[in-house]
Design a protein around this motif. Structure first.
Motif, PDB file in Angstrom:
ATOM      1  N   CYS A  10    -103.832  31.917  14.319  1.00 11.35           N
ATOM      2  CA  CYS A  10    -103.785  32.520  15.651  1.00 11.35           C
ATOM      3  C   CYS A  10    -105.119  32.457  16.382  1.00 11.35           C
ATOM      4  N   GLU A  30     -92.962  36.340  11.391  1.00  9.48           N
ATOM      5  CA  GLU A  30     -92.890  37.080  12.644  1.00  9.48           C
ATOM      6  C   GLU A  30     -92.834  36.115  13.824  1.00  9.48           C
ATOM      7  N   ARG A  32     -94.488  36.107  16.627  1.00  5.03           N
ATOM      8  CA  ARG A  32     -95.839  35.750  17.097  1.00  5.03           C
ATOM      9  C   ARG A  32     -96.444  34.651  16.218  1.00  5.03           C
ATOM     10  N   THR A  33     -96.210  34.748  14.921  1.00  5.09           N
ATOM     11  CA  THR A  33     -96.709  33.723  14.010  1.00  5.09           C
ATOM     12  C   THR A  33     -95.987  32.405  14.252  1.00  5.09           C
ATOM     13  N   GLU A  35     -94.800  31.264  17.060  1.00  7.14           N
ATOM     14  CA  GLU A  35     -95.378  30.652  18.263  1.00  7.14           C
ATOM     15  C   GLU A  35     -96.738  30.027  17.966  1.00  7.14           C
ATOM     16  N   GLY A  61     -89.467  34.332  12.464  1.00  5.69           N
ATOM     17  CA  GLY A  61     -90.376  33.505  13.255  1.00  5.69           C
ATOM     18  C   GLY A  61     -89.854  32.117  13.555  1.00  5.69           C
ATOM     19  N   SER A  64     -88.627  31.532  17.285  1.00  2.00           N
ATOM     20  CA  SER A  64     -89.793  31.509  18.181  1.00  2.00           C
ATOM     21  C   SER A  64     -90.588  30.226  18.006  1.00  2.00           C
ATOM     22  N   GLU A  68     -91.034  27.563  21.084  1.00  2.00           N
ATOM     23  CA  GLU A  68     -92.371  27.193  21.554  1.00  2.00           C
ATOM     24  C   GLU A  68     -92.607  25.699  21.397  1.00  2.00           C
TER      25      GLU A  68
END
Length: 131
Positions: A10, A30, A32-33, A35, A61, A64, A68
Motif C-alpha cells: 500500500c 480485504e 483495500r488490499t 485495490e 478482496g 475489489s 480495480e
C-alpha cells in the motif's frame, strides 16, 4: 537465482523492485488490499514483469482487485483459474494462520485455490488508465 523481498503493497512511494516474475499469494483478505494489489501488479506488468497471483476462493478482496484491474486496464482478460493446492505443515505465524485455519495441517492435504497468470503481452493492446 530466486530473490525475494517483503514490502508494503500500500506504500506507492516505494516502487516494486525489478523482477522477471512477480508472485503474490494469499493476500486478498480485504477490499483495500485488493485495490492496492491491482495497482502494484499493474506497475509490474507495465515494466514487463510476468505476474502470478494465488488466492483462496471467497476472499473479500478479490472482487475489489478485479474491479480495480479492469479500471486500470479496461478490457483486460483477467480470470482466476480454479485448481487444487496443498495445505502447509509446520510452524506458521498466528497473525497469518489462526487456530481455525484450513491452510495448515499436520499432514499436507488438498485445498481449493485459484491462480491468475498475466503476461506483459496481455496488456500491449490495452490503454492504461493510471492511478
Amino acid at each position: 537465482p530466486i530473490e525475494t523481498e517483503i514490502l508494503d503493497l500500500c506504500n506507492f512511494d516505494v516502487p516494486l523492485p525489478d523482477a522477471d516474475i512477480v508472485v503474490a499469494a494469499d493476500i486478498l483478505y480485504e477490499p483495500r488490499t485488493g485495490e492496492a494489489v491491482a495497482r502494484r501488479l499493474a506497475e509490474a506488468l507495465l515494466r514487463g514483469s510476468r505476474v502470478m497471483l494465488g488466492d483462496s476462493p471467497g476472499r473479500p478482496g478479490r472482487p475489489s482487485f478485479l474491479k480495480e484491474l479492469q479500471r486500470l486496464f479496461p478490457g483486460i482478460d483477467a480470470v482466476f483459474e480454479d485448481t487444487v493446492g496443498t495445505t502447509c505443515s509446520g510452524p506458521r505465524n498466528e497473525l497469518i494462520c489462526g487456530e481455525n485455519s484450513m491452510s495448515v495441517s499436520t499432514v499436507p492435504g488438498t485445498l481449493p485455490i485459484a491462480v491468475l497468470d498475466l503476461h506483459p503481452d496481455s496488456i500491449t493492446s490495452l490503454n492504461y488508465v493510471g492511478n
